[in-house]
Design an enzyme around this catalytic site. Sequence first.
Site: not given
Ligand SMILES: Cc1cc2nc3c(=O)[nH]c(=O)nc-3n(C[C@H](O)[C@H](O)[C@H](O)COP(=O)(O)OP(=O)(O)OC[C@H]3O[C@@H](n4cnc5c(N)ncnc54)[C@H](O)[C@@H]3O)c2cc1C
Length: 562
Positions: A113, A228, A230, A240, A243, A274, A339, A374
């Site tokens: 990566f 960021q 991407h 997306l 990567e 990135r 991203h 990141r």
């Molecule tokens: C397309 C894509 C691909 C990616 N690929 C990778 C990868 O391969 N490797 C890597 O390390 N990172 C990757 N990332 C980044 C990574 O996936 C995210 O940064 C990470 O999953 C975020 O996790 P989280 O638990 O913080 O939030 P999220 O998974 O976004 O979850 C947020 C939660 O909060 C809840 N929520 C939000 N607002 C409210 C509210 N007001 N009231 C109640 N609930 C609420 C939502 O319902 C959800 O359950 C990727 C991101 C994207 C967009």
Amino acid sequence: MPHHDVLVIGAGLAGQRAALSAAEQGANVGIISKVHPVRSHSNAAQGGINAALDPEDSWESHAFDTVKGSDYLGDQDAIEIMCREAPDELLELEHLGVTFHRDETGHLGKRAFGGASAARTYYVADITGQAILHVLYEQLMKHDVVHRYEEWFTTALVQDEEGKVSGAVTRNIRDGSMELFAAKSVILATGGNGQVFNPTTNALVCTGDAIAMAYRIGAPLMDMEMIQYHPTTLAGLGLLITEGARGEGAHLYNADGERFMEKYAPNKMELASRDVVSRAEQTEINEGRGFPDGTVALDITVVPRKRIHEALREILNVGRDFAGVDITKEPIHIKPGNHYAMGGVKSDTDGLTSIPGLYAVGECACVSVHGGNRLGANSLLDTLIFGRRAGAHAGKRSKGSPMPQPSRASLDDEEARIRAIFDRERSGRRVSEIKAELGATMDEKCSVYRDEEGLREALEVVTRLRQEAKVATVDDRGTIFNQDLLGALELQFMIDNAETILVSAIERKESRGAQYRTDFPDRNDDDWLKHITVQPNGDGEAPEIEYSEVTMTQWEPEERTY
Ligand SMILES: Cc1cc2nc3c(=O)[nH]c(=O)nc-3n(C[C@H](O)[C@H](O)[C@H](O)COP(=O)(O)OP(=O)(O)OC[C@H]3O[C@@H](n4cnc5c(N)ncnc54)[C@H](O)[C@@H]3O)c2cc1C
């Protein structure tokens, strides 16, 4: 009134990991999510998760790559914890049931990566986030002490008279009822704010809700300018292309057929970090060497066909369904796209924010392990390591302490706020129009290249949009699944995010990581090797800016080349 020792807001990887570890401490846990938990954006993570698991690799090497990737803005104590704890976390996930890819010898397979000096990204084809999220959800279901509030939307945090967080106001999306939750600790885990930009790779739900809710009660936000872009997203749509494609060997070409990364990162080429690759692409496009649709080409045909079917099968579908391209046969056009938010609610290595009783983890938080940029596959790791740590800390802390009794006035205030939205005369702009202008403005003025003039123009637009959002009307005034109302509330959260991003980007008068200022093109460690934090300043006007030190342990800043 529902009451929990630990209330987790957000059920992506960070929230679910936190809930699980709080439950393991014997805490009574509530976990709220505005969508079904397995539809959280974590589900979309494709490429994988980093860990220095190989005996020939080391956590120090992973940590140094992360520090360098962050352009020396990451806090090294937090980075050390993340990288040291990564191998055990990965093995625990595997033991819980995550089917990580195995190579022909039966060992865990890994891919290269960006910005990494060793291949240390572990993956499940290109659906890594989905695989982990589903396993954690299964684990949560085993715990009777975990109460899930699926399709509930938190609108505000509640504090007691001393300023300690005592709960949250939440709307049940199914029937529109509002509830006041009491909690000894609240863990914010609502993910990123990609929807502030358009296009973005982020799901529609990524509207920066907790970043705004925490900010509104005075929690400092840190590194907000670090957004960021991407390098490989589909133009217009923002979808997306992982990567992992470059990790498997794909090349980037400009319209003249040049493999242009030779000029910008002769050693790491397409696998530079990135920010570096996105800037290289944008320079090619700006200087007229891109394709007429404002893109450059990603050539995945150099990856063996069998390997594409095995390791990039989702990308095969994305190419076919959204770009009409068979990636095994022809290059696909891509460009840099919004991203990830490196910044968020300032928190420590146990997830604690500066507000008593309030934690933040995952993408809505800023520990800061990512600093200015990141590294790919470090975010899933961040969500799990700091999610687990915060859950354990909050779970322990709740033992023996009394359940707070939050004031019903907070509930009344939120109900009144929503009633006022419904009661407005139908006039003014629609929420969707304001959101579209916000996203386009941020993408135009606050993306790969920025300057003071553009950022100030964007801030003026955001200030106007804030006023427009205050009087925007919604068409649906019903109680059942009123997404129109939620959109109006999310828009206000997004405007807070946008303002704090812009104010921080204007403040940082240098180029570092994802923030490249054409008017200050150099990194300036003498003046700017520090975090920018913002807080509301009481009078409702522009945010107040402060600075905090970057924690250094063993790596002094050096020139950053790839
Ligand atoms: C397309 C894509 C691909 C990616 N690929 C990778 C990868 O391969 N490797 C890597 O390390 N990172 C990757 N990332 C980044 C990574 O996936 C995210 O940064 C990470 O999953 C975020 O996790 P989280 O638990 O913080 O939030 P999220 O998974 O976004 O979850 C947020 C939660 O909060 C809840 N929520 C939000 N607002 C409210 C509210 N007001 N009231 C109640 N609930 C609420 C939502 O319902 C959800 O359950 C990727 C991101 C994207 C967009």
